[in-house]
Design a protein around this motif. Structure first.
Motif, PDB file in Angstrom:
ATOM      1  N   LEU A 163      -3.521   4.673   2.855  1.00 58.51           N
ATOM      2  CA  LEU A 163      -2.308   4.213   2.180  1.00 58.51           C
ATOM      3  C   LEU A 163      -2.588   3.808   0.735  1.00 58.51           C
ATOM      4  CD1 LEU A 163      -0.608   2.040   4.975  1.00 58.51           C
ATOM      5  CD2 LEU A 163       0.162   4.257   4.099  1.00 58.51           C
ATOM      6  N   ALA A 164      -3.761   3.204   0.508  1.00 68.91           N
ATOM      7  CA  ALA A 164      -4.097   2.741  -0.844  1.00 68.91           C
ATOM      8  C   ALA A 164      -4.458   3.897  -1.765  1.00 68.91           C
ATOM      9  CB  ALA A 164      -5.253   1.743  -0.779  1.00 68.91           C
ATOM     10  N   MET A 165      -5.266   4.834  -1.276  1.00 68.71           N
ATOM     11  CA  MET A 165      -5.783   5.880  -2.155  1.00 68.71           C
ATOM     12  C   MET A 165      -4.798   7.025  -2.381  1.00 68.71           C
ATOM     13  SD  MET A 165      -8.389   4.223  -2.800  1.00 68.71           S
ATOM     14  CE  MET A 165      -9.403   5.216  -3.881  1.00 68.71           C
ATOM     15  N   ARG A 166      -3.678   7.046  -1.648  1.00 75.60           N
ATOM     16  CA  ARG A 166      -2.666   8.085  -1.896  1.00 75.60           C
ATOM     17  C   ARG A 166      -1.740   7.679  -3.042  1.00 75.60           C
ATOM     18  NH1 ARG A 166       2.347   6.704  -0.458  1.00 75.60           N
ATOM     19  NH2 ARG A 166       2.657   4.931   0.949  1.00 75.60           N
ATOM     20  N   LEU A 186      -4.953  -2.156  -5.511  1.00 79.84           N
ATOM     21  CA  LEU A 186      -3.489  -2.041  -5.420  1.00 79.84           C
ATOM     22  C   LEU A 186      -2.800  -2.533  -6.693  1.00 79.84           C
ATOM     23  CD1 LEU A 186      -2.758  -3.154  -1.734  1.00 79.84           C
ATOM     24  CD2 LEU A 186      -2.736  -0.842  -2.682  1.00 79.84           C
ATOM     25  N   LYS A 187      -3.427  -3.434  -7.429  1.00 74.79           N
ATOM     26  CA  LYS A 187      -2.833  -3.930  -8.670  1.00 74.79           C
ATOM     27  C   LYS A 187      -2.730  -2.838  -9.735  1.00 74.79           C
ATOM     28  CE  LYS A 187      -4.337  -8.749  -8.113  1.00 74.79           C
ATOM     29  NZ  LYS A 187      -5.187  -9.844  -8.663  1.00 74.79           N
ATOM     30  N   LEU A 188      -3.513  -1.771  -9.578  1.00 72.09           N
ATOM     31  CA  LEU A 188      -3.505  -0.685 -10.557  1.00 72.09           C
ATOM     32  C   LEU A 188      -2.451   0.374 -10.246  1.00 72.09           C
ATOM     33  CD1 LEU A 188      -7.360  -0.066 -10.936  1.00 72.09           C
ATOM     34  CD2 LEU A 188      -5.900  -1.619 -12.246  1.00 72.09           C
ATOM     35  N   ALA A 189      -1.833   0.281  -9.081  1.00 68.69           N
ATOM     36  CA  ALA A 189      -0.879   1.310  -8.662  1.00 68.69           C
ATOM     37  C   ALA A 189       0.396   1.251  -9.496  1.00 68.69           C
ATOM     38  CB  ALA A 189      -0.545   1.142  -7.186  1.00 68.69           C
ATOM     39  N   CYS A 190       0.906   2.431  -9.857  1.00 68.42           N
ATOM     40  CA  CYS A 190       2.178   2.482 -10.588  1.00 68.42           C
ATOM     41  C   CYS A 190       3.261   3.060  -9.671  1.00 68.42           C
ATOM     42  CB  CYS A 190       2.043   3.304 -11.863  1.00 68.42           C
ATOM     43  SG  CYS A 190       1.297   4.930 -11.639  1.00 68.42           S
TER      44      CYS A 190
END
Length: 317
Positions: A163-166, A186-190
């Motif tokens: 879930l995180a790396m997708r 997860l803080k880097l996810a846009c």
């Protein structure tokens, strides 16, 4: 967020670590390296002792052997990366390597939570139902229990890592941590991470909340049984069989509660200091608990100490 700002998986991530505190890096390199060597030696000896000494071929020591192997795997999944970051100016990690490290760290942590609850059940049966212990904790039972712990940890780690790396990642791909810690990533996810948050919340309930309740209830019954033993010597002997496990549980869960339960600073200057403190606490959590486990079991267990002495005298080392 436009697609041009998204991070290519091939670019990987930059691990910030202690980059803002270069004077601390050399000191912590030596300290963490020494602790890692103690972990490998202590847990390695414990595994060897429980294999070679036939008196320790019991469910309790089978679980302990799994715990020691797990601690070696857990630290090895992150400590070499941390040590390298202390010496390398450009602290980068490939996207695939980040996913593997995240998976191993999450899997080992979740497995340990379940394994500690299995060990509590073993102590409950041994003290509260000693006559039925050989039947209830037969090899056909305790081996699947340990295997189930590993399987459960691996499954939840696969789910959380997938879930995180997708997710698409944006910006400068800087992870404000020593390793690919899932919350920092997860803080880097846009993109919307609500599914990640919900799934991690469910995982925390299953792998933290449920084992804590199970262990707590087990020890309530254990203590009630011990207090009913008429002789002081009998009570002392019964408690000694579970004191090492109880100490490990308190250290393991106590550290987790300290890490995530303390209040956050609202002052910007205080936040910077707290950020450093959080990193160091997380760093030491990853090495202190695995280092203490073999020490606790060696100091508080006469059987293990006797087995070590026997092996040394027979020159197995």
């Amino acid at each position: 967020m436009v697609r041009s700002n998204e991070t290519s998986p091939m670019m990987g991530f930059i691990l910030l670590g202690l980059s803002a505190h270069p004077k601390l890096e050399k000191t912590f390199f030596v300290l963490i390296l020494l602790m890692y060597l103690v972990i490998l030696l202590g847990n390695g000896v414990l595994i060897l002792v429980t294999i070679l000494d036939s008196h320790l071929h019991t469910p309790m020591y089978f679980f302990l052997r799994n715990l020691s192997f797990l601690d070696i795997c857990y630290t090895t999944s992150s400590v070499p990366l941390i040590l390298d970051s202390f010496l390398t100016p450009r602290k980068t990690i490939l996207f695939s390597a980040c996913a593997v490290q995240m998976f191993l760290s999450f899997a080992m942590g979740a497995t340990e939570c379940v394994l500690l609850s299995m060990m509590a059940f073993d102590r409950y049966v041994a003290i509260c139902n000693p006559l039925r212990y050989p039947v209830v904790m037969s090899k056909a039972v305790y081996v699947p229990m340990a295997a189930g712990s590993w399987a459960a940890g691996s499954i939840t780690a696969t789910v959380q890592t997938s879930l995180a790396m997708r997710l698409p990642f944006c910006g400068d791909n800087v992870i404000n941590h020593f390793t690919c810690e899932i919350l920092a990533v997860l803080k880097l996810a846009c993109a919307d991470i609500s599914i990640n948050v919900i799934s991690m919340g469910v995982a925390n309930v299953i792998f933290l909340g449920v084992p804590v309740l199970f262990i707590s209830f087990s020890y309530v019954f254990i203590l009630a049984t011990i207090l009913r033993i008429p002789s002081a010597e009998g009570r002392k002997k019964a408690f000694s069989t579970c004191s090492a496990h109880l100490t490990v549980v308190i250290v393991f869960y106590g550290t987790i509660l300290f890490m995530y339960g303390k209040p956050k600073s609202k002052d910007p200057l205080g936040a910077d200091k707290q950020d450093l403190a959080d990193k160091l606490i997380s760093l030491f959590y990853g090495v202190v608990t695995p280092m203490l486990n073999p020490i606790i079991y060696s100091l508080r267990n006469k059987d293990v100490k006797a087995a070590v002495r026997n092996l040394v005298s027979q020159k197995h080392f």
